[in-house]
Design a protein around this motif. Structure first.
Motif, PDB file in Angstrom:
ATOM      1  N   LEU A 168       0.746  -1.426   0.162  1.00  0.00           N
ATOM      2  CA  LEU A 168      -0.427  -0.020   0.110  1.00  0.00           C
ATOM      3  C   LEU A 168       0.478   0.958   0.018  1.00  0.00           C
ATOM      4  N   HIS A 169       2.262   1.150   1.252  1.00  0.00           N
ATOM      5  CA  HIS A 169       2.385   2.686   0.691  1.00  0.00           C
ATOM      6  C   HIS A 169       3.495   2.410  -0.272  1.00  0.00           C
ATOM      7  N   GLU A 206       0.804   4.109  -2.968  1.00  0.00           N
ATOM      8  CA  GLU A 206       0.686   5.771  -2.570  1.00  0.00           C
ATOM      9  C   GLU A 206       1.841   6.682  -3.130  1.00  0.00           C
TER      10      GLU A 206
END
Length: 343
Positions: A267-268, A271
């Motif tokens: 997820l990081h 992003e």
């Protein structure tokens, strides 16, 4: 009083009964568990004890009709009792002096598995025996305890000073011996405030007497520093929880580790890829200028190619026929050459 027979007795006409409401009584409760809990933030996490047990007897303060002085229950037949013991400020000071904020602080186990006497209020219905006075005929008593699931008790109402029976877990203090309860159970309550166990019942030596009779500091000094200490311990607990979660996240095979490796990290990354930094205005203008120059150069080359094609003369029809005949003769010559070579 919740029994179906109690309702039937109340509906019967001509039955001799005695109904008493709000009778002061003492409950004999077999304590099964004792747990240390805390209030919410509004009450500054004030500690209290939650006691659960089974009702074994009800002893009214005055004798009931027909000479009834106590109602007893067989083991397993009594109602469930929940009581909440509130510490006063002096008792809290004793708990703090015994290392209340230390990790090993716990409720003493010797105060469970015995019968306590707790104050309560009850409603009672007494059914008179038959007037014939037959052998074995006896009155029937129905009882209903007020707030049996939430009894509020403390040092004054019970006479039990439970703070004195917690073991000393302070860092600088000397571990103290805990009192041992014999099979006879708790000491009965009286008008004066008594300790939970008496010297005659327990046979305490002088060392245990000193451990139970610890001088209690003033409530003002204890409550003054308790708020700051509670905030400090809350911060320490938060730090320990974060450290524990970090250790779990770095340990292979744990749920936290799997979440971090398979969910949080992707997820990081996603992003980070979405967040493209903006270029400065001068750099943007330079890129636009280079693109404009490339476009102009491409247009200029196309125009030159168009002009070159227009400048070349277009061959006439006769000229094109002549070129086609010449190419056909060359093809025929090639085929003859191949035949000559083959012969």
């Amino acid at each position: 009083m919740n029994d179906v027979w109690a309702h039937r007795v109340l509906r019967e006409q001509g039955v001799k009964t005695h109904r008493l409401e709000g009778v002061t009584a003492e409950l004999g409760v077999m304590v099964e568990s004792l747990e240390l809990r805390h209030r919410g933030t509004q009450e500054n996490y004030r500690p209290y004890l939650h006691m659960t047990g089974e009702l074994r007897s009800v002893t009214p303060a005055r004798t009931l009709p027909f000479g009834i002085s106590q109602v007893t229950y067989s083991p397993g037949q009594g109602e469930k009792v929940d009581a909440f013991y509130e510490f006063d400020d002096q008792q809290l000071a004793v708990l703090v002096s015994k290392g209340y904020f230390e990790s090993g602080f716990a409720v003493p186990e010797q105060v469970t598995g015995i019968e306590w006497e707790l104050p309560a209020t009850a409603d009672m219905l007494v059914l008179a025996p038959s007037e014939a006075r037959t052998e074995g005929d006896a009155p029937v008593v129905f009882t209903q305890i007020h707030d049996i699931g939430a009894l509020e008790i403390d040092l004054v109402s019970t006479g039990y000073d439970l703070a004195g029976y917690f073991a000393d877990h302070s860092r600088n203090g000397v571990p103290r011996n805990e009192a041992v309860v014999d099979a006879r159970g708790l000491k009965a309550r009286s008008d004066a405030i008594n300790s939970l166990f008496t010297e005659d019942e327990l046979g305490l030596d002088t060392d245990v007497e000193r451990s139970v009779g610890v001088p209690v500091p003033k409530a003002a000094s204890a409550t003054g520093g308790m708020s700051a200490r509670l905030q400090q311990i809350e911060t320490e607990i938060t730090a320990e929880r974060e450290q524990y979660q970090a250790e779990r996240a770095s340990t292979a095979g744990t749920t936290e580790n799997l979440y971090r490796e398979r969910v949080a990290v992707p997820l990081h990354r996603a992003e980070a890829q979405k967040e493209v930094p903006f270029a400065p205005m001068t750099q943007v203008r330079e890129v636009q200028r280079v693109r404009t120059m490339d476009l102009d150069l491409e247009l200029e080359e196309r125009e030159q190619e168009t002009r070159r094609r227009q400048a070349d003369p277009v061959p006439s029809l006769n000229e094109r026929k002549r070129q086609a005949a010449q190419r056909a003769s060359e093809l025929d010559l090639g085929e003859d050459g191949e035949q000559s070579l083959g012969s």
